[in-house]
Design a protein around this motif. Structure first.
Motif, PDB file in Angstrom:
ATOM      1  N   GLY A   1       0.740  -0.879  -0.282  1.00 37.02           N
ATOM      2  CA  GLY A   1      -0.421   0.018  -0.206  1.00 37.02           C
ATOM      3  C   GLY A   1       0.845   1.529   0.077  1.00 37.02           C
ATOM      4  N   THR A   2       0.325   2.054   0.115  1.00 39.09           N
ATOM      5  CA  THR A   2       0.928   3.651   0.125  1.00 39.09           C
ATOM      6  C   THR A   2       2.181   4.152   1.338  1.00 39.09           C
ATOM      7  N   GLY A   3       2.089   2.858   1.942  1.00 36.03           N
ATOM      8  CA  GLY A   3       3.355   3.133   2.975  1.00 36.03           C
ATOM      9  C   GLY A   3       5.013   2.364   2.133  1.00 36.03           C
ATOM     10  N   ILE A   4       4.574   1.772   1.186  1.00 33.43           N
ATOM     11  CA  ILE A   4       5.789   1.817   0.365  1.00 33.43           C
ATOM     12  C   ILE A   4       5.625   1.711  -1.602  1.00 33.43           C
TER      13      ILE A   4
ATOM     14  N   THR B   1      -2.589   0.969  -5.921  1.00 33.74           N
ATOM     15  CA  THR B   1      -3.443   0.375  -4.530  1.00 33.74           C
ATOM     16  C   THR B   1      -3.265   1.925  -3.405  1.00 33.74           C
ATOM     17  N   THR B   2      -3.993   2.463  -2.551  1.00 33.97           N
ATOM     18  CA  THR B   2      -3.508   2.937  -1.846  1.00 33.97           C
ATOM     19  C   THR B   2      -3.822   2.398  -0.435  1.00 33.97           C
ATOM     20  N   GLY B   3      -3.898   2.564   1.016  1.00 33.71           N
ATOM     21  CA  GLY B   3      -4.881   2.106   2.076  1.00 33.71           C
ATOM     22  C   GLY B   3      -2.966   1.744   2.729  1.00 33.71           C
ATOM     23  N   ALA B   4      -3.274   0.886   4.097  1.00 34.80           N
ATOM     24  CA  ALA B   4      -2.666   0.550   4.754  1.00 34.80           C
ATOM     25  C   ALA B   4      -1.904  -1.297   4.648  1.00 34.80           C
TER      26      ALA B   4
ATOM     27  N   THR C   1      -7.163  -1.329   4.636  1.00 29.64           N
ATOM     28  CA  THR C   1      -6.435  -2.123   3.709  1.00 29.64           C
ATOM     29  C   THR C   1      -6.125  -1.848   2.825  1.00 29.64           C
ATOM     30  N   ALA C   2      -4.803  -1.798   1.350  1.00 26.37           N
ATOM     31  CA  ALA C   2      -4.811  -1.235   0.245  1.00 26.37           C
ATOM     32  C   ALA C   2      -5.327  -1.999  -0.422  1.00 26.37           C
ATOM     33  N   LYS C   3      -6.108  -0.960  -1.730  1.00 28.48           N
ATOM     34  CA  LYS C   3      -6.863  -1.629  -2.163  1.00 28.48           C
ATOM     35  C   LYS C   3      -6.613  -0.924  -4.141  1.00 28.48           C
ATOM     36  N   PHE C   4      -6.717  -0.924  -4.893  1.00 28.69           N
ATOM     37  CA  PHE C   4      -7.456   0.137  -6.030  1.00 28.69           C
ATOM     38  C   PHE C   4      -8.716  -0.433  -6.334  1.00 28.69           C
ATOM     39  N   ILE C   5      -9.638   0.487  -6.727  1.00 28.82           N
ATOM     40  CA  ILE C   5     -11.070   0.380  -6.968  1.00 28.82           C
ATOM     41  C   ILE C   5     -10.638   0.283  -8.609  1.00 28.82           C
TER      42      ILE C   5
ATOM     43  N   VAL D   1      13.917  -5.741   3.298  1.00 30.44           N
ATOM     44  CA  VAL D   1      12.297  -5.622   4.058  1.00 30.44           C
ATOM     45  C   VAL D   1      11.578  -6.732   3.219  1.00 30.44           C
ATOM     46  N   MET D   2      10.844  -7.089   3.189  1.00 28.67           N
ATOM     47  CA  MET D   2       9.575  -8.215   2.354  1.00 28.67           C
ATOM     48  C   MET D   2       8.301  -7.199   1.621  1.00 28.67           C
ATOM     49  N   MET D   3       8.463  -7.478   0.528  1.00 31.11           N
ATOM     50  CA  MET D   3       7.252  -6.393  -0.744  1.00 31.11           C
ATOM     51  C   MET D   3       6.534  -5.955  -0.079  1.00 31.11           C
ATOM     52  N   CYS D   4       6.101  -5.957   1.111  1.00 35.48           N
ATOM     53  CA  CYS D   4       5.296  -4.734   1.764  1.00 35.48           C
ATOM     54  C   CYS D   4       5.510  -3.644   2.447  1.00 35.48           C
ATOM     55  N   GLY D   5       7.199  -4.545   2.898  1.00 35.30           N
ATOM     56  CA  GLY D   5       7.791  -3.391   3.170  1.00 35.30           C
ATOM     57  C   GLY D   5       7.800  -3.077   5.140  1.00 35.30           C
ATOM     58  N   CYS D   6       7.331  -4.373   5.750  1.00 33.82           N
ATOM     59  CA  CYS D   6       7.593  -5.124   6.481  1.00 33.82           C
ATOM     60  C   CYS D   6       8.577  -5.485   6.768  1.00 33.82           C
TER      61      CYS D   6
END
Length: 254
Positions: free
Chosen positions: A37-40, A61-64, A87-91, A173-178
């Motif tokens: 999502g947005t953080g990465i 995709t935006t969100g957490a 939770t991150a998504k694109f609509i 880091v993981m692909m989500c930035g984790c």
């Protein structure tokens, strides 16, 4: 109004009248981790008519990244949600008047070119039949790996080296930035990080890197007694999940 213009207008009007707005939620889920999502920087999504190639919707995709406890530690039963409203998504919003077979392509994380993975799937979109909830989830494998030292094309005087040792340092880091840490949810002990080193184009050594006291940071040392042009290819590998990541730099010892 000419006949041709009138015909085109009537065709456009008929398509407008009969088309229905249809929503499709698309998410990018990092393999063995959380949502991108947005953080990465997000995942870039393209929804394309498979027959004509026409792009029907596109965006980030935006969100957490989602709830760690739910995603990583909870047994999910059929029809249980893995995501929430944050939770991150694109609509993707499309206007269609008949079912359309689409290709959905995700590039993620879009801002990290050395790590970005492109994945895709195909579905039918049906007029007025929204795909919501968790939506269409595409799994994105891999790691984001960055060499921190030596720097790209760094020139290192041999006289400045202590015992001919060159520090190799990387961020992983993981692909989500984790975050990756020793004993953490994403345990560094499960991940092999190693540098393949070449000198003047010939393989010189393999150097293991280990987690430091700093989250995500791995270090190792190279015995670089010879002067010349070095290439360092760093990889990360998780045997359990199959996640991999690579980064590469060149540097010089003179």
């Amino acid at each position: 109004m000419t006949r041709a213009v009138l015909t085109a207008f009537l065709l456009f009007l008929s398509l407008t009248l009969f088309a229905e707005t249809t929503r499709a939620v698309v998410r990018a889920h990092a393999k063995d981790a959380k949502f991108i999502g947005t953080g990465i920087g997000g995942a870039y999504v393209v929804i394309r008519n498979d027959l004509t190639g026409e792009i029907l919707a596109k965006g980030l995709t935006t969100g957490a990244s989602g709830n760690t406890e739910l995603i990583m530690n909870t047994a999910i039963k059929r029809n249980d949600r893995l995501t929430d409203d944050q939770t991150a998504k694109f609509i993707g919003i499309v206007d269609i008047d008949e079912p359309v077979f689409v290709t959905i392509e995700v590039t993620a994380p879009v801002n990290r070119k050395n790590a970005a993975i492109k994945v895709s799937t195909q579905v039918w979109l049906i007029p007025g039949k929204h795909i919501e909830g968790d939506g269409i989830v595409l799994e994105v494998p891999g790691f984001i790996l960055d060499v921190l030292a030596p720097q790209t094309h760094q020139v290192i005087p041999s006289a400045s080296l202590k015992d001919n040792k060159v520090l190799i340092k990387a961020n992983l880091v993981m692909m989500c930035g984790c975050a990756i840490s020793k004993g953490g949810t994403w345990n560094s002990e499960d991940i092999e990080v190693k540098a393949i080193v070449k000198l003047e184009g010939k393989k010189l050594a393999e150097v293991p890197l280990h987690i430091t006291d700093q989250t995500n940071v791995f270090e190792g040392t190279l015995d670089a007694s010879a002067k010349g042009n070095y290439e360092l290819q760093l990889y990360a590998y998780d045997r359990k999940t199959g996640n991999t990541g690579v980064d590469k730099v060149n540097f010089v010892i003179q």
